[in-house]
Motif scaffolding. Structure first.
Motif, PDB file in Angstrom:
ATOM      1  N   LEU A   1       0.829  -1.212   0.000  1.00 56.32           N
ATOM      2  CA  LEU A   1       0.000   0.000   0.000  1.00 56.32           C
ATOM      3  C   LEU A   1       0.863   1.262   0.000  1.00 56.32           C
ATOM      4  CD1 LEU A   1      -2.767  -1.077   2.549  1.00 56.32           C
ATOM      5  CD2 LEU A   1      -2.962  -0.947   0.053  1.00 56.32           C
ATOM      6  N   ILE A   2       1.971   1.232   0.746  1.00 55.67           N
ATOM      7  CA  ILE A   2       2.858   2.394   0.785  1.00 55.67           C
ATOM      8  C   ILE A   2       3.520   2.613  -0.577  1.00 55.67           C
ATOM      9  CG2 ILE A   2       5.025   3.267   1.757  1.00 55.67           C
ATOM     10  CD1 ILE A   2       4.195   1.942   4.404  1.00 55.67           C
ATOM     11  N   LYS A   3       3.994   1.524  -1.189  1.00 60.22           N
ATOM     12  CA  LYS A   3       4.587   1.634  -2.521  1.00 60.22           C
ATOM     13  C   LYS A   3       3.561   2.130  -3.537  1.00 60.22           C
ATOM     14  CE  LYS A   3       8.217  -1.924  -2.160  1.00 60.22           C
ATOM     15  NZ  LYS A   3       9.331  -1.374  -2.919  1.00 60.22           N
ATOM     16  N   ALA A   4       2.334   1.598  -3.463  1.00 58.04           N
ATOM     17  CA  ALA A   4       1.280   1.994  -4.397  1.00 58.04           C
ATOM     18  C   ALA A   4       0.933   3.474  -4.233  1.00 58.04           C
ATOM     19  CB  ALA A   4       0.035   1.131  -4.179  1.00 58.04           C
ATOM     20  N   ALA A   5       0.879   3.937  -2.985  1.00 55.50           N
ATOM     21  CA  ALA A   5       0.563   5.348  -2.729  1.00 55.50           C
ATOM     22  C   ALA A   5       1.656   6.253  -3.281  1.00 55.50           C
ATOM     23  CB  ALA A   5       0.391   5.577  -1.233  1.00 55.50           C
ATOM     24  N   GLN A   6       2.918   5.854  -3.101  1.00 51.18           N
ATOM     25  CA  GLN A   6       4.026   6.657  -3.631  1.00 51.18           C
ATOM     26  C   GLN A   6       4.013   6.678  -5.156  1.00 51.18           C
ATOM     27  OE1 GLN A   6       7.919   6.410  -1.118  1.00 51.18           O
ATOM     28  NE2 GLN A   6       6.907   4.445  -0.870  1.00 51.18           N
ATOM     29  N   LEU A   7       3.736   5.528  -5.757  1.00 53.38           N
ATOM     30  CA  LEU A   7       3.652   5.460  -7.217  1.00 53.38           C
ATOM     31  C   LEU A   7       2.537   6.354  -7.732  1.00 53.38           C
ATOM     32  CD1 LEU A   7       4.386   4.233  -9.957  1.00 53.38           C
ATOM     33  CD2 LEU A   7       2.850   2.323  -9.441  1.00 53.38           C
ATOM     34  N   PHE A   8       1.377   6.298  -7.084  1.00 54.67           N
ATOM     35  CA  PHE A   8       0.231   7.106  -7.501  1.00 54.67           C
ATOM     36  C   PHE A   8       0.558   8.597  -7.401  1.00 54.67           C
ATOM     37  CE2 PHE A   8      -3.760   9.342  -6.746  1.00 54.67           C
ATOM     38  CZ  PHE A   8      -4.568   8.822  -7.759  1.00 54.67           C
ATOM     39  N   LEU A   9       1.160   9.015  -6.281  1.00 59.53           N
ATOM     40  CA  LEU A   9       1.511  10.423  -6.102  1.00 59.53           C
ATOM     41  C   LEU A   9       2.570  10.856  -7.104  1.00 59.53           C
ATOM     42  CD1 LEU A   9       1.396  13.088  -4.556  1.00 59.53           C
ATOM     43  CD2 LEU A   9       3.034  12.140  -2.915  1.00 59.53           C
ATOM     44  N   SER A  10       3.580  10.026  -7.293  1.00 56.25           N
ATOM     45  CA  SER A  10       4.666  10.358  -8.219  1.00 56.25           C
ATOM     46  C   SER A  10       4.150  10.516  -9.644  1.00 56.25           C
ATOM     47  CB  SER A  10       5.743   9.275  -8.170  1.00 56.25           C
ATOM     48  OG  SER A  10       6.783   9.551  -9.084  1.00 56.25           O
TER      49      SER A  10
ATOM     50  N   SER B   1       1.130  11.130 -10.614  1.00 54.21           N
ATOM     51  CA  SER B   1       0.232  12.285 -10.697  1.00 54.21           C
ATOM     52  C   SER B   1       1.026  13.568 -10.897  1.00 54.21           C
ATOM     53  CB  SER B   1      -0.625  12.388  -9.432  1.00 54.21           C
ATOM     54  OG  SER B   1      -1.459  11.258  -9.290  1.00 54.21           O
ATOM     55  N   ILE B   2       2.114  13.719 -10.116  1.00 45.45           N
ATOM     56  CA  ILE B   2       2.969  14.906 -10.259  1.00 45.45           C
ATOM     57  C   ILE B   2       3.578  14.970 -11.651  1.00 45.45           C
ATOM     58  CG2 ILE B   2       5.115  15.970  -9.461  1.00 45.45           C
ATOM     59  CD1 ILE B   2       4.475  14.818  -6.667  1.00 45.45           C
ATOM     60  N   LEU B   3       4.132  13.835 -12.099  1.00 48.07           N
ATOM     61  CA  LEU B   3       4.821  13.807 -13.396  1.00 48.07           C
ATOM     62  C   LEU B   3       3.864  14.051 -14.560  1.00 48.07           C
ATOM     63  CD1 LEU B   3       7.266  10.811 -12.838  1.00 48.07           C
ATOM     64  CD2 LEU B   3       7.743  13.258 -12.676  1.00 48.07           C
ATOM     65  N   ILE B   4       2.669  13.471 -14.480  1.00 46.62           N
ATOM     66  CA  ILE B   4       1.695  13.631 -15.562  1.00 46.62           C
ATOM     67  C   ILE B   4       1.229  15.079 -15.656  1.00 46.62           C
ATOM     68  CG2 ILE B   4      -0.646  13.033 -16.304  1.00 46.62           C
ATOM     69  CD1 ILE B   4      -0.091  10.219 -15.072  1.00 46.62           C
TER      70      ILE B   4
ATOM     71  N   LEU C   1      -5.891  14.763 -15.844  1.00 38.30           N
ATOM     72  CA  LEU C   1      -5.063  13.793 -15.137  1.00 38.30           C
ATOM     73  C   LEU C   1      -5.793  12.457 -15.218  1.00 38.30           C
ATOM     74  CD1 LEU C   1      -2.773  12.908 -13.195  1.00 38.30           C
ATOM     75  CD2 LEU C   1      -4.253  13.630 -11.294  1.00 38.30           C
ATOM     76  N   PHE C   2      -5.141  11.463 -15.795  1.00 41.88           N
ATOM     77  CA  PHE C   2      -5.739  10.151 -16.077  1.00 41.88           C
ATOM     78  C   PHE C   2      -6.757  10.267 -17.223  1.00 41.88           C
ATOM     79  CE2 PHE C   2      -5.117   9.605 -11.253  1.00 41.88           C
ATOM     80  CZ  PHE C   2      -3.780   9.361 -11.427  1.00 41.88           C
ATOM     81  N   PHE C   3      -7.167   9.115 -17.725  1.00 42.46           N
ATOM     82  CA  PHE C   3      -8.044   9.092 -18.899  1.00 42.46           C
ATOM     83  C   PHE C   3      -9.513   9.002 -18.480  1.00 42.46           C
ATOM     84  CE2 PHE C   3      -4.037   7.376 -20.746  1.00 42.46           C
ATOM     85  CZ  PHE C   3      -3.834   8.405 -21.656  1.00 42.46           C
ATOM     86  N   ASP C   4     -10.343   9.756 -19.181  1.00 41.25           N
ATOM     87  CA  ASP C   4     -11.778   9.845 -18.853  1.00 41.25           C
ATOM     88  C   ASP C   4     -12.614   9.063 -19.865  1.00 41.25           C
ATOM     89  OD1 ASP C   4     -10.960  11.698 -20.806  1.00 41.25           O
ATOM     90  OD2 ASP C   4     -12.769  12.900 -20.512  1.00 41.25           O
ATOM     91  N   VAL C   5     -12.331   7.778 -19.992  1.00 40.89           N
ATOM     92  CA  VAL C   5     -13.050   6.959 -20.962  1.00 40.89           C
ATOM     93  C   VAL C   5     -14.524   6.880 -20.546  1.00 40.89           C
ATOM     94  CG1 VAL C   5     -13.179   4.719 -22.103  1.00 40.89           C
ATOM     95  CG2 VAL C   5     -10.957   5.631 -21.382  1.00 40.89           C
ATOM     96  N   LYS C   6     -15.374   7.645 -21.221  1.00 40.40           N
ATOM     97  CA  LYS C   6     -16.826   7.691 -21.006  1.00 40.40           C
ATOM     98  C   LYS C   6     -17.232   8.226 -19.637  1.00 40.40           C
ATOM     99  CE  LYS C   6     -17.901   3.925 -24.187  1.00 40.40           C
ATOM    100  NZ  LYS C   6     -18.706   4.478 -25.219  1.00 40.40           N
ATOM    101  N   TYR C   7     -16.250   8.540 -18.761  1.00 42.61           N
ATOM    102  CA  TYR C   7     -16.634   8.985 -17.423  1.00 42.61           C
ATOM    103  C   TYR C   7     -15.486   9.764 -16.789  1.00 42.61           C
ATOM    104  CZ  TYR C   7     -18.187   8.818 -12.555  1.00 42.61           C
ATOM    105  OH  TYR C   7     -18.569   9.160 -11.287  1.00 42.61           O
TER     106      TYR C   7
ATOM    107  N   THR D   1      11.094   9.399  -8.064  1.00 46.74           N
ATOM    108  CA  THR D   1      10.347  10.289  -8.948  1.00 46.74           C
ATOM    109  C   THR D   1      11.257  10.908 -10.002  1.00 46.74           C
ATOM    110  OG1 THR D   1       8.731  10.802  -7.211  1.00 46.74           O
ATOM    111  CG2 THR D   1       8.897  12.359  -9.029  1.00 46.74           C
ATOM    112  N   ALA D   2      12.475  11.290  -9.601  1.00 47.68           N
ATOM    113  CA  ALA D   2      13.431  11.852 -10.561  1.00 47.68           C
ATOM    114  C   ALA D   2      13.779  10.829 -11.635  1.00 47.68           C
ATOM    115  CB  ALA D   2      14.697  12.303  -9.832  1.00 47.68           C
TER     116      ALA D   2
END
Length: 440
Positions: free
Chosen positions: A7-16, A18-21, A44-50, A370-371
């Motif tokens: 969960l910690i790795k996933a949260a860091q990946l998600f935040l990283s 998001s910043i980069l995108i 931010l992220f793809f809005d496929v139909k929603y 992130t770098a």
């Protein structure tokens, strides 16, 4: 149940990501607006139909999609992954991308890559200034290094101490593994067990040989045969072996280091082993009945003592730029391996990317990861593949050189092919992650 580490790795990946995108898309958005080009969407992220969220400000809809596979800006009059054929069938308008001069379109397309590249370098500079630099001089590994078999073939021996590489001392002696794999090296100067200094020439193709052999770590630190911890109810515990004990001999054979002790255990099947260990400057004789699987129940003490050095503002800029340069260089140099069978099997998706983040929340580790991701995204996006920024740049260079603009039909077809190729690559890479997970 998902582990806390996951969960910690996933949260860091998600935040990283998001910043980069967001910053990558701003790299397209800002020059587009400066050149008077209309931006219809910023997501931010793809809005496929929603969409999870969206709000229109001026002529642009800002939003967050539900599919976290990237992000995008929809620029009017541009053939992209939205495949808006209706808009492209109408006469060009002054505010559209296709109506702008080629040089302006080129700047707009290179904006995202430029931001990611600059961001990666700036983060490295920031990390050095805030947290300093972790160094590992060779003297902190007093027993020297254990070379891999392929490295022994060119003249290295057990116990060699690395003095310099191409005449320069290494801040971290273990960087030699990455350097041999990716960088051009002419020679390495080592100190032998005899005390003599030797200069060993490095073959030009050593990186490819290392990769194909699978012996990625060309050098491993040699550690004393010291016990870190003893497993409860194990033969070692029952015999009186303790944490901190240093094994000097086994069945009257001298133990030089942990590798030699481990090799003895693997090649001898004696049920009872006699150890001489050093504890608090005294020697003790211990007799141990090996377990049914041949083990005794101990963990080795692999202790590496790094030195943190503070870095001033000016030095952090210089060293951060140098670190970013070599990070980019090594990633580009390693890209060649993807086109080999072994390299293709090592491709990874989100699981592999997430694994580069620390298992505990650590801001230094987060920003370093992130770098690295930012520099990787910069390089990947500039590849000349339709649907990526690099594909658009390739077609723009063609237009600027020949003076001929490619037809909308050609651009639509090329973008569609590139889009499906990217989807296939993402599925393959994440499939590798799943396969590795299921097979341990």
């Amino acid at each position: 149940m998902l582990s806390p580490e996951f969960l910690i790795k996933a949260a860091q990946l998600f935040l990283s990501l998001s910043i980069l995108i967001i910053l990558h898309e701003l790299g397209h958005f800002i020059p587009a607006k400066l050149f008077g080009t209309r931006v219809e969407k910023f997501y931010l992220f793809f809005d496929v139909k929603y969409s999870l969220f969206k709000k229109k400000i001026g002529e642009t809809i800002y939003g967050i999609g539900w599919l976290p596979l990237g992000g995008y800006v929809k620029i009017s009059g541009m053939i992209d992954e939205s495949f808006d054929k209706e808009q492209m069938s109408k006469p060009p308008q002054p505010w559209e991308f296709r109506s702008k001069p080629a040089w302006q379109r080129l700047i707009i397309m290179l904006g995202g890559v430029t931001v990611n590249l600059i961001l990666g370098f700036v983060i490295y500079m920031m990390v050095l200034f805030v947290w300093g630099k972790e160094t590992l001089p060779q003297e902190n590994i007093p027993l020297g290094m254990q070379p891999s078999e392929i490295i022994q073939e060119i003249g290295f021996e057990k116990g060699d101490k690395i003095i310099n590489v191409d005449g320069k001392e290494l801040d971290n002696v273990l960087d030699i593994n990455r350097m041999l794999l990716f960088r051009p090296i002419d020679y390495i100067t080592v100190k032998k067990n005899s005390g003599l200094t030797s200069v060993i020439d490095i073959p030009n193709d050593i990186g490819n040989e290392i990769f194909q052999s699978g012996q990625i770590n060309s050098f491993s630190p040699i550690f004393a045969a010291e016990i870190d911890s003893v497993i409860p109810d194990s033969p070692a515990l029952k015999s009186g072996l303790k944490s901190g004990d240093r094994i000097l001999s086994v069945n009257n054979e001298i133990v030089e280091d942990w590798v030699s002790f481990s090799n003895w255990m693997d090649t001898n099947d004696d049920d009872i082993i006699e150890l001489i260990v050093e504890r608090n400057n005294l020697n003790y004789n211990l007799s141990i009945d090996r377990d049914s699987d041949g083990t005794i129940g101990v963990y080795p003490a692999f202790n590496i003592s790094t030195i943190n050095k503070s870095v001033g503002l000016v030095d952090s800029v210089v060293q951060g730029f140098n670190y970013g340069y070599w990070t980019l260089y090594e990633y580009v140099a390693g890209f060649q391996f993807i086109f080999t069978k072994k390299g293709a099997q090592q491709l990874g998706g989100f699981g592999t990317i997430g694994s580069i983040f620390p298992a505990k929340w650590d801001w230094k580790g987060f920003w370093l990861s992130t770098a690295l991701l930012s520099i990787i995204l910069a390089f990947m996006n500039v590849l000349p593949i339709p649907a990526l920024d690099g594909g658009h740049v390739m077609f723009l260079f063609y237009e600027m050189i020949t003076g001929k603009k490619l037809s909308d039909k050609f651009m639509e077809t090329a973008t569609m092919i590139g889009f499906f190729l990217l989807i296939a690559l993402v599925l393959y890479a994440n499939g590798n992650d799943v396969y590795r997970f299921l097979n341990g």
